[in-house]
Design an enzyme around this catalytic site. Structure first.
Site, PDB file in Angstrom:
ATOM      1  N   HIS A 167      60.544  15.518  13.408  1.00  0.00           N
ATOM      2  CA  HIS A 167      61.989  15.312  13.453  1.00  0.00           C
ATOM      3  C   HIS A 167      62.318  14.169  14.392  1.00  0.00           C
ATOM      4  CE1 HIS A 167      61.206  17.754  17.035  1.00  0.00           C
ATOM      5  NE2 HIS A 167      62.329  17.264  17.555  1.00  0.00           N
ATOM      6  N   HIS A 172      58.957  12.586  16.044  1.00  0.00           N
ATOM      7  CA  HIS A 172      57.922  13.316  16.775  1.00  0.00           C
ATOM      8  C   HIS A 172      57.774  14.748  16.292  1.00  0.00           C
ATOM      9  CE1 HIS A 172      61.776  13.789  18.918  1.00  0.00           C
ATOM     10  NE2 HIS A 172      61.372  15.022  19.176  1.00  0.00           N
ATOM     11  N   HIS A 194      65.840  12.598  16.962  1.00  0.00           N
ATOM     12  CA  HIS A 194      67.192  12.832  17.474  1.00  0.00           C
ATOM     13  C   HIS A 194      67.955  11.519  17.402  1.00  0.00           C
ATOM     14  CE1 HIS A 194      65.655  16.649  18.857  1.00  0.00           C
ATOM     15  NE2 HIS A 194      64.645  15.997  19.398  1.00  0.00           N
ATOM     16  N   GLU A 250      74.695  18.831  17.778  1.00  0.00           N
ATOM     17  CA  GLU A 250      75.537  18.857  16.581  1.00  0.00           C
ATOM     18  C   GLU A 250      75.244  17.676  15.665  1.00  0.00           C
ATOM     19  OE1 GLU A 250      79.382  18.755  18.293  1.00  0.00           O
ATOM     20  OE2 GLU A 250      78.979  20.519  19.506  1.00  0.00           O
ATOM     21  N   GLU A 297      64.466  12.382  24.359  1.00  0.00           N
ATOM     22  CA  GLU A 297      63.970  13.721  24.720  1.00  0.00           C
ATOM     23  C   GLU A 297      62.944  13.615  25.831  1.00  0.00           C
ATOM     24  OE1 GLU A 297      62.669  16.259  21.447  1.00  0.00           O
ATOM     25  OE2 GLU A 297      60.876  16.807  22.579  1.00  0.00           O
ATOM     26  N   ARG A 305      56.943  22.740  16.139  1.00  0.00           N
ATOM     27  CA  ARG A 305      58.331  22.251  15.971  1.00  0.00           C
ATOM     28  C   ARG A 305      58.173  21.045  15.081  1.00  0.00           C
ATOM     29  NH1 ARG A 305      62.383  20.967  14.529  1.00  0.00           N
ATOM     30  NH2 ARG A 305      64.252  20.289  15.641  1.00  0.00           N
TER      31      ARG A 305
HETATM   32 MN    MN Z   1      62.678  16.773  19.600  1.00  0.00          MN
END
Ligand code: MN
Ligand code: MN
Length: 390
Positions: free
Chosen positions: A99, A145, A101, A168, A106, A96
């Site tokens: 990125h 992360h 948030h 979103e 998280e 993953r």
């Molecule tokens: Mn994440």
């Protein structure tokens, strides 16, 4: 000021600061005044309570190769304004991508396989950690992360975000950013020729696929520069926080896992017929994911509003802050539920405890019953009632 007065004063100041921080956070992240709990939430103001269940694992989600991310946000489960969740699977060699948030912290619990993460903080400290089933991570809001599958077996983990709207426009991926920035600007930024960015992905990669990572983590470009506070907690390696006749509970809040200032996590095991008793949480919403078993979850919403949902493995439930609820194992095998709260401080008031905190005459008057009836009631918190009753 006497010593004890001074202590109360200091505690009050700390509480005020914490409350201000929480209110500030929640209103800002949700942009919704109902989060202040002064204005009724329209989603909860109807004659009947809305559904509080979503079949997460039966949903499609995002799939790339054998990796997938299924999410439960306000989109899928409108009641869940305070917390969102994702069930993510990574195939060997999948990552993953890097990125952050913008709108949520998280928290994660590993169910299967192994995961490696790297996370950067605003001080430039970077931590790399390897996780196995039962382990937890926490990345504060906005910290960059990545997550990658470690080894040759696929990994499966549940992510919890302290904002139901996190999805979103709230997730910022590195390939998406670099792919939309002019090469000249990137060349200047990094001090390398523009040609260095030839052939970079133009759009968000989301799941990157490559070689299985080395067993021993490689050194970051800047060398090892570890943060003072770790992002990893081995939850199920610890003894349960409490063991009862009908089950047990592990709990990890900010007192055990200091970086987790906005999320508390729980693993609740219930034997067949056992009940996590009627209770509510004064300070947090509750997000549930059924890891194993069949449970019945009840919710009380005032004004005679009461709703029951039956949940099975892979289902998600949500209880708004302050709403009464219970969880009962209605299957014939043990059940395990992962629970997340959007507060780093765990608070609950159990119904048996509330009864026990009142004298016989109060209970007698309240229910128009003889006081002697209440002599048979528990004198302490039940928390988990076994099948036969406390
Ligand atoms: Mn994440
Ligand atoms: Mn609860």
């Amino acid at each position: 000021m006497s010593d004890s007065n001074r202590r109360d004063f200091l505690a009050g100041t700390a509480l005020l600061a914490a409350t201000t921080a929480m209110f500030g956070n929640r209103t800002a992240e949700a942009g919704d005044p109902s989060f202040m709990n002064n204005v009724p939430d329209p989603a909860l103001a109807g004659k009947e309570l809305p559904t509080f269940k979503f079949a997460l694992e039966k949903s499609m989600g995002k799939v790339i190769g054998k990796s997938s991310g299924k999410e439960a946000t306000v989109e899928q489960l409108p009641i869940s304004k305070g917390i969102a969740g994702v069930s993510m699977r990574l195939e060997p060699g999948a990552m993953r991508e890097l990125h952050w948030h913008a709108t949520a912290a998280e928290w994660a619990f590993v169910l299967e396989g192994r995961v490696r993460t790297t996370v950067i903080d605003p001080q430039g400290f970077a931590e790399t950690n390897d996780f196995a089933p039962g382990d937890v991570w926490l990345f504060p809001r906005g910290h960059g992360h990545m997550l990658e599958c470690l080894g040759n077996e696929p990994a499966h983990f549940i992510l919890i975000f302290d904002n139901g709207y996190f999805s979103e426009f709230g997730t910022f991926s590195i390939s998406d950013w670099i792919g939309h920035t002019p090469k000249a600007l990137l060349a200047k930024n990094f001090g390398v020729p523009e040609s260095a960015f030839e052939g970079f992905p133009k759009d968000e990669v989301y799941f990157a696929r490559g070689a299985v990572p080395p067993e021993k983590p490689s050194t970051p470009l800047q060398g090892w520069k570890l943060p003072p506070t770790t992002h990893k907690y081995e939850m199920l390696e610890q003894p349960p926080h409490k063991i009862f006749k009908g089950g047990r509970e592990w709990r990890v809040d900010s007192s055990r896992f200091p970086i987790s200032t906005t999320i508390t996590g729980v693993i609740l095991d219930l034997e067949p017929g056992a009940l996590r008793e009627l209770h509510w949480h004064p300070n947090a919403d509750e997000w549930q994911y059924v890891i194993e078993g069949n449970v019945s979850v009840t919710m009380f919403g005032s004004h005679g509003r009461y709703r029951t949902e039956t949940m099975e493995k892979g289902d998600v439930g949500y209880i708004p802050q302050g709403y009464g609820h219970s969880i009962e194992n209605i299957g014939n095998k043990p059940s395990r539920i992962l629970i997340g709260f959007n507060s780093g401080v765990y608070e609950a008031i159990d119904l048996s405890q509330w009864f026990a905190g009142n004298p016989l005459d109060v209970l007698a008057t309240n229910f128009s019953k003889p006081a002697s009836l209440f002599e048979k009631f528990p004198k302490e918190d039940v928390f988990i009632a076994p099948q036969v009753g406390p």
